[in-house]
Design an enzyme around this catalytic site. Structure first.
Site, PDB file in Angstrom:
ATOM      1  N   HIS A  84      -3.932  28.968  65.219  1.00 56.65           N
ATOM      2  CA  HIS A  84      -4.091  27.543  65.506  1.00 56.65           C
ATOM      3  C   HIS A  84      -2.903  26.763  64.928  1.00 56.65           C
ATOM      4  O   HIS A  84      -2.996  26.199  63.838  1.00 56.65           O
ATOM      5  CB  HIS A  84      -5.410  27.087  64.887  1.00 56.65           C
ATOM      6  CG  HIS A  84      -5.744  25.640  65.050  1.00 56.65           C
ATOM      7  ND1 HIS A  84      -5.151  24.811  65.983  1.00 56.65           N
ATOM      8  CD2 HIS A  84      -6.639  24.857  64.383  1.00 56.65           C
ATOM      9  CE1 HIS A  84      -5.658  23.594  65.881  1.00 56.65           C
ATOM     10  NE2 HIS A  84      -6.557  23.600  64.916  1.00 56.65           N
TER      11      HIS A  84
ATOM     12  N   CYS B 248      -5.310  17.822  65.413  1.00 55.08           N
ATOM     13  CA  CYS B 248      -5.322  19.066  66.188  1.00 55.08           C
ATOM     14  C   CYS B 248      -5.308  18.845  67.698  1.00 55.08           C
ATOM     15  O   CYS B 248      -4.983  19.764  68.451  1.00 55.08           O
ATOM     16  CB  CYS B 248      -6.549  19.903  65.823  1.00 55.08           C
ATOM     17  SG  CYS B 248      -6.640  20.346  64.084  1.00 55.08           S
TER      18      CYS B 248
END
Length: 365
Positions: free
Chosen positions: A319, A83
């Protein structure tokens, strides 16, 4: 040592998995951003660095460069730090400029979860250490730092309200390059009754004493974001106005079961080395993968919510893994231009495997 500055940033709208970008590949999402940032200076681009996590394999950045019609001489580098990949790409570009390896980079990330060929996530850690899914890890953070569901829901509500306020104020419109007919994040097509959702949502990952729900967690999304990172004197010679000047960065690892905690020691080390404190930082963006993560970081670092994720974040807009770190920088880029008093700003993210990345910038006056 040369100064690295950010002179432009853009992102796509963010789409839900199997939503408005369900048929677009990573290359098709990234290419419009690359074309926009390279417009007029195509011959000056040393490289394009893109983070990507769930893509089709191969060199996504190189294919994106070719899809965008950039010069064949621009090579393209794809990296995966889960991420934090998009923030790592910008960090790497800044350090390359500092080290005189080049003068002009496009750096960011892209994710198309909708077209990913992988049915499950990659491994974050060996079994002998423990390899929890991110949701379970968010519960570990909540338990370790005694963060109740009520606290998480309270933060999720504030974040949602901030995101909608920013959207209605057209702040996000400044950040976005439209893709086909899509000009806004998919979440803003219809406003939800978030208070009712928070009350109704049940724990997803732990049946007993669970606190993490779908309403206080981010979803799974598609999107791209990138920054034009240049050596400062070169930027001024080419007619660009520097907005953010790179100061320093830090990467650290923590226990893989606590990725949401990873920004804490990373930020602490970065600030200590640069002799600044949280009080000196005017704006802080930490990726909102889970509300438990943000509350833990705020508690441990004594960050006032007034300077943290001031326009909301991933809990609302989503996200898109490899792009999210770059989106944090994009948010700071535009926010410092609305807040003339801002001096220092910071972007940080924790990612799978227990990795924290933090980057410190100063606003260029």
């Amino acid at each position: 040592m040369r100064n690295a500055v950010i002179v432009q940033t853009k992102r796509t709208p963010i789409g839900k998995k199997n939503g408005m970008f369900r048929n677009l590949s990573p290359y098709e999402l990234a290419a419009p951003i690359l074309r926009h940032l390279a417009d007029g200076i195509e011959g000056n681009i040393d490289d394009v660095i893109l983070g990507n996590v769930t893509g089709p394999g191969g060199n996504v950045a190189r294919v994106s460069v070719l899809e965008a019609g950039l010069p064949l001489s621009v090579p393209g580098l794809t990296l995966d730090r889960q991420c934090s990949a998009g923030l790592e790409a910008i960090r790497l570009a800044c350090h390359l400029i500092q080290g005189s390896a080049g003068k002009c980079y496009i750096a960011g990330g892209v994710e198309s979860t909708s077209t990913s060929p992988f049915p499950a996530r990659a491994r974050f850690s060996p079994d002998k250490i423990g390899d929890p899914d991110m949701g379970v890890a968010a519960e570990c953070v909540a338990q370790k730092f005694r963060i109740s569901k009520d606290k998480q829901d309270e933060y999720a509500l504030v974040s949602y309200q901030r995101s909608w306020e920013a959207f209605k104020s057209a702040y996000f419109a400044e950040e976005i390059i439209p893709i086909d007919q899509w000009k806004i994040d998919e979440e803003f097509i219809r406003e939800r009754n978030i208070e009712a959702l928070l009350k109704r949502a049940k724990p997803l990952f732990l049946k007993e004493n669970g606190t993490v729900t779908a309403a206080n967690s981010c979803g799974i999304h598609d999107g791209a974001s990138a920054a034009l990172v240049m050596e400062e004197e070169t930027a001024r010679q080419l007619g660009f106005k520097p907005i953010l000047r790179f100061v320093d960065s830090q990467v650290l690892g923590v226990e893989p079961s606590l990725p949401g905690f990873a920004p804490v020691p990373t930020i602490q080390e970065l600030l200590k080395r640069n002799n600044v404190s949280v009080e000196d930082i005017d704006l802080i963006e930490i990726n909102e993968a889970f509300a438990s993560k943000i509350i833990a970081c705020a508690q441990e670092l004594s960050i006032p919510f007034e300077k943290l994720n001031v326009s909301g974040g991933a809990l609302t807009i989503g996200h898109p893994y490899g792009a999210s770190g770059s989106i944090l920088v994009t948010r700071l880029f535009y926010e410092v231009q609305r807040r003339k008093e801002a001096k220092y700003v910071l972007a940080a993210i924790g990612s799978g495997g227990g990795i924290g990345v933090a980057v410190l910038f100063e606003a260029v006056k």
